[in-house]
Design an enzyme around this catalytic site. Structure first.
Site, PDB file in Angstrom:
ATOM      1  CG  ASP A 108      -0.137   1.931   6.145  1.00 49.31           C
ATOM      2  OD1 ASP A 108       0.987   1.399   5.991  1.00 49.31           O
ATOM      3  OD2 ASP A 108      -0.440   3.041   5.671  1.00 49.31           O
ATOM      4  CG  ASP A 136      -7.506   4.653   4.650  1.00 48.53           C
ATOM      5  OD1 ASP A 136      -8.742   4.519   4.786  1.00 48.53           O
ATOM      6  OD2 ASP A 136      -6.946   5.750   4.430  1.00 48.53           O
ATOM      7  CG  ASP A 162      -4.171   2.888   8.523  1.00 50.34           C
ATOM      8  OD1 ASP A 162      -4.423   2.001   7.671  1.00 50.34           O
ATOM      9  OD2 ASP A 162      -3.655   3.984   8.228  1.00 50.34           O
ATOM     10  CD  GLU A 204      -2.343   1.260   2.856  1.00 51.13           C
ATOM     11  OE1 GLU A 204      -2.209   0.287   3.606  1.00 51.13           O
ATOM     12  OE2 GLU A 204      -3.018   2.259   3.153  1.00 51.13           O
TER      13      GLU A 204
END
Ligand code: 0RA
Length: 669
Positions: free
Chosen positions: A532, A536, A534, A459
Site C-alpha cells: 500500500d 505501513d 501508506d 501486502e
C-alpha cells in the site's frame, strides 16, 4: 649566474622531427620513445585506466593525488589541496619537497618533464632509487594523466626557485622546464584538463565521488590534511578531511549509526622487514588494524586495503586478522573460564559477528589475485597481520578485562544463536529446494520458464485476492503476506528461520538462502514487492528489501527485485476511470479533463480498494505498469542505509529519510 644556468635548457620544438634530429642523440632517441609511449596511452586508454567513462575520468584525479600522498607517506608533505576548476580542469597542490628539477641523465631533460612524460617514471628518482614508500601503488603514473589531457601545467617550488612547464595535446611539452622566479616555498602543483575526445561520455566531475575518495584517502593516511574545493558553482564549496587517528577514526565513522559493545576502537600497527629472496634487499611491510564490535548481527564488516586500494575480495591480510581473532579470543575465553575446556572453539564467523574492522597494509610489491584482481595474494602478509593483530588484541584484553568480557559475551551469544539457527535452517533448507512443498498461500503461475515468470509479494490477504483474480495466470504468481514481516536486521537468527512469511518467500523463490542461495535456480526473474501507498506499506517494503539484501543478496545485485507502483488517485469521468500516480499527475489530470473545483476523486488508501480489473490495468499489466527496479550499487553504502533505516537510533533514520525519499514516502519514524 651559475645557479640559473642549471635550470636553463635549449629550446626544442618537440613536434618538429627535424629539430629533434639535431638535438642530442641520447635525448632524441629517448624522446621519440616517450612520445610513442604517450601515443600508445591515447590509442588504448582502456589498457591504462580501465574505462573512459566517468570512473576513468575520476581515475585521473586519483593518480595525481596518489603522487602527493606518496610524498606525504615519505614524511615530507602535510597538506594536499584538490580544486575542481570551472570547465572541469583539476588542480592538485601539495607542500612536499617538490618534484626534482635537475636533468635526468637517461632522458636528457628535467626530472619534472620525465615524471610527467615517461610511463611509470614516477618512482625512479631521488636518493635511494625511489620516493615511493608504499611503492607500486595502483599508479599507472602521472604521465598517463598527461597523455589523456588537452593541457597540463606543472609548477614546482624548491631550491629557492619556482619552476614551470606546460604540456599540450596529450603530453607534448610546450617548452622545457623554466625557472620563472624565486620562491622560499616547496611543493608541487599540477593542473590538467581531461581530453573530451578521449572521455567522450562525460568530462564533468562529480563532487561527491571526489569527496568520498578524498575522505577515504584521509582516513587511510593519518595526519594528511586534504582540502577539496569546487569552484564551478556561484560560490566555492570546500570540504577538509584530516584524521589524526586514521583508520581508528574510520571505524568510528562506519559505526556512527551502530551501538558499540566496547566504547573504544582498538588500534594496532607494526612493520616488518622481509627478505623474500636470498640476497635481495629487504622490503618493509607496514600493517595497521582498527576494530570495534557492535551489537549488529552482520559479519561482513571487515574492510581491507593494500596501498590505499580497497581489496574487495579480501586476501592474506584479512586471513591474518581472522587467524588472530580466532586464536586470541578462544585462548582468552578458555583461560578466563568464560568457556569450558570441553566446549568447542568459537568459529571465526562467531568472532566476526558485529565486528567492524579496517585492515590496511602498505607493501612495496603487492600481488593481486581473484576474479576482479582485488584479493591480496602475498603470503608473507598473513603472518605479519596475524601477529600484529594477535599481540595487540591480547594486550588490549589483558589491559581491559571488562571490555574483553563484553566482547566474549557477544561472541558467545553469536555462537549460541548460530547453533540454534543451524537446526531451524536445516529444516527450511530441506524444503526450500523442493517444489512439491510450495506454500499453500502461493498462487503460482503456469509457466515454468523463470525468465518470463514474475512473483508478486502482496501486502494483505484482500489485495492478494484482487491480485490473484486480476493477474496473467500464465506468468504472474501471487504470494500474499499477512501483517508485517520480521525485521531481519534486529531479530535473532533462530527467530528469522522460524518465521512463516520468510519461509514462504524462500520456498516460493526456490533458490535457497544465504550461503547456499543459487541465483541460477530462482523460479521468477522478477520479484515484485506490491504494498500500500501508506506508512505501513512503506515499512513492509523496507523490511522486505532488508530481507532480500541480507539473505538473497545476488537477487538484489542481479536487479531481480522490483517495486510495484500502484496509483494514488482515481477520477471517474464520463463513465471511464482515470488514474494518477502522484499529486502532480492528479493536478494535470484535473486540468486536462477540465474539471471544476470540488469534482470528486478517490484517494486509494490501500491496494484492497481496487478490484481485480483495476489492479491489473494500473499496476500489473506489463504494457501499462511502471515499476522501480532495485539495484545495490555499493554494498557498503547499502549497509549504512539499512542500518540507518533499521537501527535503534531514530535520528539517522529521520535524516536518511528526509534526504532520500526514493523508496520511502511516509515511513513512520
Ligand atoms: C621524486 C623525488 C623526490 C620527490 C618527488 C619525486 C615528488 C614527486 C611528486 C609528485 C607530486 N608531488 C610530489 N612531490 C615530490 C625527492 C627529491 C628530493 O630528494 O628532494
Amino acid at each position: 649566474m651559475a645557479e640559473e644556468d642549471k635550470f636553463t635548457y635549449k629550446e626544442v620544438d618537440v613536434s618538429n622531427e627535424k629539430e629533434l634530429e639535431k638535438a642530442d642523440a641520447n635525448y632524441s632517441a629517448e624522446n621519440i620513445q616517450v612520445l610513442e609511449g604517450l601515443q600508445a596511452v591515447r590509442k588504448r586508454p582502456g589498457m591504462y585506466i580501465a574505462t573512459t567513462a566517468s570512473a576513468g575520468l575520476h581515475h585521473l584525479v586519483w593518480e595525481i593525488v596518489d603522487n602527493s600522498i606518496d610524498e606525504a607517506l615519505a614524511g615530507y608533505c602535510k597538506n594536499i589541496e584538490v580544486t575542481i576548476n570551472p570547465g572541469d580542469s583539476v588542480t592538485v597542490q601539495d607542500d612536499g619537497r617538490g618534484v626534482p628539477v635537475d636533468i635526468v641523465g637517461k632522458t636528457g631533460v628535467s626530472a619534472v618533464e620525465t615524471v610527467y612524460t615517461v610511463l611509470h617514471a614516477g618512482g625512479k628518482f631521488g636518493e635511494g632509487g625511489g620516493y615511493k614508500v608504499s611503492g607500486g601503488l595502483h599508479g599507472v603514473g602521472a604521465s598517463v594523466v598527461n597523455a589523456l589531457s588537452v593541457w597540463m601545467d606543472v609548477t614546482v617550488c624548491r631550491d629557492g626557485g619556482e619552476f614551470y612547464i606546460r604540456f599540450e595535446n596529450g603530453g607534448h611539452p610546450v617548452s622545457h622546464l623554466a625557472r620563472i622566479g624565486d620562491s622560499d616555498k616547496h611543493g608541487t602543483r599540477v593542473t590538467f584538463q581531461p581530453d573530451p575526445t578521449i572521455f567522450t561520455e562525460t568530462t564533468v566531475y562529480d563532487f561527491d565521488t571526489i569527496k568520498n575518495h578524498m575522505r577515504q584517502m584521509a582516513f587511510l593516511n593519518k595526519g594528511i590534511r586534504i582540502t577539496l574545493t569546487d569552484n564551478r558553482g556561484e560560490a566555492p564549496v570546500t570540504e577538509t578531511f584530516y584524521y589524526e587517528g586514521g583508520i581508528k577514526e574510520y571505524v568510528k565513522y562506519i559505526n556512527s549509526n551502530k551501538l558499540p559493545v566496547d566504547p573504544e576502537v582498538m588500534y594496532f600497527e607494526g612493520a616488518e622487514d622481509v627478505v623474500l629472496n636470498e640476497g635481495a634487499a629487504p622490503m618493509r611491510i607496514y600493517a595497521e588494524i582498527a576494530l570495534q564490535w557492535t551489537d549488529s548481527y552482520s559479519n561482513d564488516g571487515v574492510y581491507s586495503f593494500c596501498n590505499n586500494i580497497s581489496t574487495k575480495e579480501g586476501g592474506t591480510h584479512v586471513d591474518g586478522l581472522n587467524l588472530a581473532l580466532n586464536r586470541v579470543i578462544n585462548a582468552y575465553a578458555k583461560e578466563k573460564k568464560y568457556r569450558k575446556e570441553d566446549q568447542a572453539n568459537f568459529a571465526t564467523d562467531d568472532c566476526r559477528e558485529g565486528l567492524t574492522a579496517v585492515v590496511s597494509v602498505k607493501h612495496p610489491n603487492p600481488q593481486y589475485e581473484g576474479q576482479t584482481k582485488t584479493k591480496l595474494g602475498n603470503s608473507e602478509v598473513r603472518k605479519i597481520v596475524s601477529s600484529i593483530a594477535g599481540e595487540g588484541l591480547r594486550r588490549f584484553f589483558d589491559e581491559n578485562p571488562a571490555i574483553a568480557k563484553a566482547v566474549i559475551d557477544k561472541i558467545d551469544q553469536a555462537s549460541r544463536a548460530r547453533e540454534a539457527a543451524r537446526a531451524a535452517r536445516e529444516k527450511v533448507r530441506k524444503n526450500s529446494l523442493d517444489i512439491t512443498t510450495l506454500p499453500g498461500k502461493l498462487a503460482d503461475c503456469s509457466s515454468r520458464d523463470p525468465e518470463v515468470c514474475e512473483l508478486y509479494i502482496v501486502e494483505g490477504n484482500s489485495a492478494g485476492g484482487s491480485a490473484k483474480n486480476g493477474r496473467d495466470r500464465e506468468t504472474q504468481a501471487i504470494l500474499p503476506l499477512r501483517g508485517k514481516i520480521l525485521n531481519v536486521e534486529k531479530a535473532r537468527e533462530d527467530r528469522i528461520w522460524a518465521n512463516a512469511e520468510i519461509g514462504n518467500m524462500i520456498t516460493a523463490i526456490g533458490a535457497g538462502v544465504r550461503d547456499n542461495f543459487d541465483v541460477t535456480k530462482i523460479r521468477y526473474h522478477k520479484i515484485v514487492i506490491m504494498t500500500d501507498a501508506d506508512v505501513d506499506g512503506d515499512h513492509i517494503r523496507i523490511l522486505l528489501l532488508t530481507f532480500f539484501y541480507r539473505f538473497m543478496r545476488p537477487l538484489v545485485d542481479g536487479g531481480y527485485v522490483y517495486i510495484a507502483q500502484p496509483p494514488l488517485y482515481k477520477i471517474d469521468f464520463k463513465g471511464s476511470p482515470y488514474y494518477a500516480y502522484n499529486d502532480a499527475q492528479l493536478e494535470r489530470l484535473k486540468k486536462d479533463l477540465n474539471l471544476k473545483d470540488g469534482y470528486p476523486f478517490q484517494r486509494y488508501k490501500g491496494l484492497g480498494e481496487m478490484d481485480a480489473e483495476q489492479l491489473w490495468e494500473t499496476t500489473m499489466d506489463p504494457k501499462a505498469r511502471k515499476m522501480i527496479r532495485i539495484t545495490v550499487e555499493d554494498a557498503a553504502e547499502a549497509d549504512a542505509l539499512f542500518t540507518a533505516l533499521m537501527g535503534d537510533e531514530v535520528e539517522p533514520r529521520r535524516k536518511y529519510i528526509s534526504e532520500n525519499a526514493k523508496f520511502v514516502k511516509n515511513l513512520d519514524i
